[in-house]
Motif scaffolding. Structure first.
Motif, PDB file in Angstrom:
ATOM      1  N   TRP A  35       0.828  -1.206   0.000  1.00 37.90           N
ATOM      2  CA  TRP A  35       0.000   0.000   0.000  1.00 37.90           C
ATOM      3  C   TRP A  35       0.865   1.260   0.000  1.00 37.90           C
ATOM      4  N   CYS A  36       1.922   1.258   0.807  1.00 39.65           N
ATOM      5  CA  CYS A  36       2.820   2.430   0.852  1.00 39.65           C
ATOM      6  C   CYS A  36       3.499   2.660  -0.491  1.00 39.65           C
ATOM      7  N   THR A  84       0.809   4.023  -3.058  1.00 42.99           N
ATOM      8  CA  THR A  84       0.366   5.406  -2.834  1.00 42.99           C
ATOM      9  C   THR A  84       1.531   6.386  -2.692  1.00 42.99           C
ATOM     10  N   ASN A  85       2.757   5.872  -2.700  1.00 44.09           N
ATOM     11  CA  ASN A  85       3.961   6.693  -2.531  1.00 44.09           C
ATOM     12  C   ASN A  85       3.958   7.489  -1.229  1.00 44.09           C
ATOM     13  N   ARG A  86       3.425   6.886  -0.185  1.00 45.92           N
ATOM     14  CA  ARG A  86       3.462   7.541   1.125  1.00 45.92           C
ATOM     15  C   ARG A  86       3.341   6.499   2.231  1.00 45.92           C
ATOM     16  N   GLU A 138      -9.111   7.778  -1.332  1.00 47.05           N
ATOM     17  CA  GLU A 138      -8.035   6.872  -0.923  1.00 47.05           C
ATOM     18  C   GLU A 138      -8.453   5.985   0.241  1.00 47.05           C
ATOM     19  N   THR A 162     -10.632   3.214  -1.081  1.00 46.25           N
ATOM     20  CA  THR A 162      -9.806   2.187  -1.705  1.00 46.25           C
ATOM     21  C   THR A 162      -9.105   1.338  -0.661  1.00 46.25           C
ATOM     22  N   LEU A 184      -6.760   3.725  -8.738  1.00 47.88           N
ATOM     23  CA  LEU A 184      -5.371   3.591  -8.303  1.00 47.88           C
ATOM     24  C   LEU A 184      -4.930   2.136  -8.260  1.00 47.88           C
TER      25      LEU A 184
END
Length: 199
Positions: free
Chosen positions: A106-107, A110-112, A133, A136, A194
């Motif tokens: 997941w990180c 989502t790039n975070r 988000e 999702t 996404l």
């Protein structure tokens, strides 16, 4: 009569809510979100009902079956600890790597970093829906719990994260078809685009 009925109804909480409140720090606003989350996150009645079973504590974990006198022990098959709902879905040692992989995936997607604590309470109830988000994330979480549930009922020794991604992709195809048939593909891409485009 109806005034009295409405007054009494407001005061009473479901037994499951009272039981969860003994182990979790949840407010009335949290409960409102918890009960709405399955319907806001997915269209599959199977997954919605499954999440409701978790909320109402009627999942066939060994502790529940032991309380119904179906089994002679409430201990987990994998680690010999009491198999409560939290243990069944999150705390068992055989699931640790699965949830680490889920969080890392997941990180990366989502790039975070996951903003909220990723713990038993998040896995069981999901996160507060405050945008696409979170819809999702909750959807992926419900599918992940269902994947864990099916594998645990089959007494599987492995919880392969890549097999989960295949299951997630199939479930997303069902969601895509539903939204397409109802002319709501824009909402599908806003909320689940996404993951749909990255699986």
């Amino acid at each position: 009569y109806w005034l009295l009925w409405k007054h009494q109804r407001r005061k009473k909480q479901p037994a499951a809510v009272l039981k969860w409140n003994q182990s979790c720090d949840l407010s009335d606003d949290d409960w409102e979100n918890i009960f709405k989350m399955p319907f806001r996150s997915c269209t599959s009645t199977l997954l919605q009902c499954f999440q409701y079973k978790i909320i109402h504590r009627v999942i066939a974990c060994r502790k529940w079956l032991y309380n119904l006198r179906v089994l002679n022990s409430s201990n987990c098959l994998y680690c010999d600890e009491e198999d409560s709902i939290g243990h069944f879905f999150y705390n068992c040692v055989v699931l640790k790597q699965f949830w680490i992989s889920f969080k890392n995936w997941w990180c990366k997607l989502t790039n975070r970093i996951v903003e909220h604590a990723f713990n038993e309470q998040v896995v069981v109830f999901g996160v507060k829906i405050d945008g696409n988000e979170s819809i999702t994330f909750n959807y992926c979480l419900i599918v992940a719990k269902y994947f864990v549930y099916i594998n645990r009922l089959q007494e599987s020794q492995t919880f392969d994260f890549y097999r989960y991604l295949c299951v997630l992709k199939c479930r997303l195809e069902e969601e895509y078809i539903y939204y397409k048939e109802n002319g709501k593909l824009d909402f599908f891409y806003q909320s689940k685009g996404l993951i749909y485009e990255n699986l």
